[in-house]
Design an enzyme around this catalytic site. Structure first.
Site, PDB file in Angstrom:
ATOM      1  N   PHE A  80       0.282   0.715   1.233  1.00  0.00           N
ATOM      2  CA  PHE A  80       1.142   0.250   2.466  1.00  0.00           C
ATOM      3  C   PHE A  80       1.428  -1.343   1.926  1.00  0.00           C
ATOM      4  CE2 PHE A  80      -1.126   3.437   4.863  1.00  0.00           C
ATOM      5  CZ  PHE A  80      -0.219   3.936   5.585  1.00  0.00           C
TER       6      PHE A  80
ATOM      7  N   ASP B 175       3.172 -11.021   6.593  1.00  0.00           N
ATOM      8  CA  ASP B 175       2.290 -10.033   6.058  1.00  0.00           C
ATOM      9  C   ASP B 175       2.730  -9.689   4.715  1.00  0.00           C
ATOM     10  OD1 ASP B 175       0.438  -8.007   5.782  1.00  0.00           O
ATOM     11  OD2 ASP B 175       1.296  -6.516   7.019  1.00  0.00           O
TER      12      ASP B 175
HETATM   13 ZN    ZN Z   1      -2.250  -5.710   9.090  1.00  0.00          ZN
END
Ligand code: ZN
Length: 442
Positions: A342, A324
């Site tokens: 984020f 990610d």
């Molecule tokens: Zn995600």
């Protein structure tokens, strides 16, 4: 040679021969694990084995001594955000892929939450063609499940699959509408492509910024509960069971979601799951130390969840490791916890961080590498991630015992947002080969 070399602009000559000698060759798919030699001709693996190559050295052949190193199929990171198009000040296909090959990664899957999103063949073509010009590794992409990731209207999944999308996701956002998800599974079933879900019930998350628990209470910020993830996973699996198709859980973070995946696998449903190094190595306590560099979505969870992830990796319940990789500039992170973006970078540190599972005796090297090679490839219908005759010569040479300290300022990524600054790690890629060409050397 320079550390980086463009594989597509300067593809390797089709008659170029290289022998990688005395490597410990590990192919997780076939369980091959021997000290042997490997010959590449052009962009393909021509042969490998013990004594089969060395005795008759082809002329005009480059020989690389790999003694003491592991030669693995090239690593695959099936979840990265390279921010192109739209936010190339954070990352682009050149810097992102440079970061990848510096970490031993030879193939990535870009997520489609760019600006514009990858919800049309036009944007997918842009990404594909640009990658061919500037990227140092193989670049694949998921396309969006819904137009502009609004969660309402399906994209033309058939056309996008035919144009090269390796699966579908609205990552960054979940598909909240169950009926839209049902339609997506119908396409998944008919096209044999995977639906990858960022599992998060936005109502339950309620604009939380870190895990709901002691740390969120202590800091006085809104938390994201475990059920935010598991409620969506349970729902998706119920739809999958009714409709068919293939489901992949992106960045699993909770024990409840893993329980649901286990039950679905026991029923024989076509389900896979991935975990990210930060989720299986860190807990929400890290926020107290790293601040916004420990803020990602899903958030770092509790020690119980972390232990469940480790157990899931050990038993094979979790099929793949993916990072990610989410680059952000300083300004996006240099804000109060609630307002900061984020995400953390990860593609460059996937291998050394994951190797901890091997050094700690949790996973065999073969099983660990499988999660970053053949298992990852299968999820996206990619025929790579293997060492076999005739396969594409995407390879990673690894020094398992190289001791070093992670220094974010040395990342090739444009962004430096990582909570692993200063971590002492063991093992790293010493050479990365893409399509028979050495694109990175330590
Ligand atoms: Zn995600």
């Amino acid at each position: 040679m320079s550390k980086f070399d463009l594989p597509y602009n300067q593809q390797v000559a089709q008659d170029k021969k290289t022998i990688y000698k005395n490597a410990r060759i590990i192919d997780p798919q076939s369980s091959y694990d021997k000290i042997a030699d490997l010959l590449t001709i052009g962009d393909k693996i021509s042969d490998f084995g013990q004594n089969s190559i060395g005795s008759e050295t082809p002329s005009n052949c480059e020989i690389i001594d790999c003694k003491g190193n592991v030669l693995s199929p090239g690593l695959i990171d099936i979840q990265v955000h390279f921010r192109d198009p739209g936010q190339t000040h954070k990352e682009d296909l050149s810097s992102g892929s440079m970061s990848a090959v510096a970490g031993g990664v030879t193939a990535v899957v870009c997520q489609p939450n760019t600006a514009p999103t990858i919800d049309s063949v036009l944007t997918l073509d842009y990404l594909r063609l640009k990658a061919r010009e500037v990227a140092y590794c193989n670049v694949f992409a998921y396309a969006c499940i819904t137009k502009n990731m609004k969660g309402e209207e399906l994209t033309d999944m058939h056309a996008l699959r035919n144009a090269g999308a390796v699966g579908f996701t609205d990552d960054g956002l979940p598909v909240m509408n169950a009926n839209v998800m049902r339609r997506a599974f119908e396409y998944s079933r008919n096209l044999d492509v995977v639906i990858a879900q960022h599992a998060e019930d936005l109502n339950l998350s309620n604009k939380g910024c870190i895990n709901e628990g002691r740390v969120s209470l202590e800091l006085g910020v809104r938390g994201i509960p475990n059920i935010s993830e598991s409620v969506i996973v349970e729902r998706d699996l119920a739809i999958l069971e009714a409709i068919g198709g293939r489901y992949h859980l992106l960045h699993a973070s909770t024990r409840e979601a893993l329980d649901a995946i286990k039950r679905a696998k026991d029923k024989g449903l076509k389900v896979t799951a991935e975990a990210s190094p930060h989720h299986f190595l860190l807990t929400d306590e890290q926020v107290l130390q790293s601040g916004t560099n420990a803020k990602m979505n899903p958030p770092l969870r509790s020690e119980k969840d972390r232990e469940a992830l480790i157990e899931g990796l050990r038993t094979g319940l979790i099929d793949a490791i993916a990072t990610d990789h989410a680059p952000h500039d300083l300004a996006s992170k240099n804000k109060p916890l609630e307002e900061a973006t984020f995400g953390i970078v990860g593609v460059e540190t996937m291998l050394p961080l994951s190797l901890k599972l091997y050094h700690d005796g949790i996973l065999s090297l073969k099983d660990l590498l499988a999660k970053m090679t053949c298992n990852a490839a299968q999820i996206i219908n990619f025929d790579g991630g293997v060492i076999k005759k005739g396969a594409r010569a995407d390879l990673t040479l690894i020094d398992l015992n190289h001791d070093w300290t992670i220094n974010c300022q040395n990342f090739y990524s444009k962004s430096k947002n990582s909570p692993f600054e200063g971590w002492k790690v063991k093992g790293r890629a010493t050479m990365t080969i893409v399509g028979g060409k050495r694109v990175f050397e330590l």
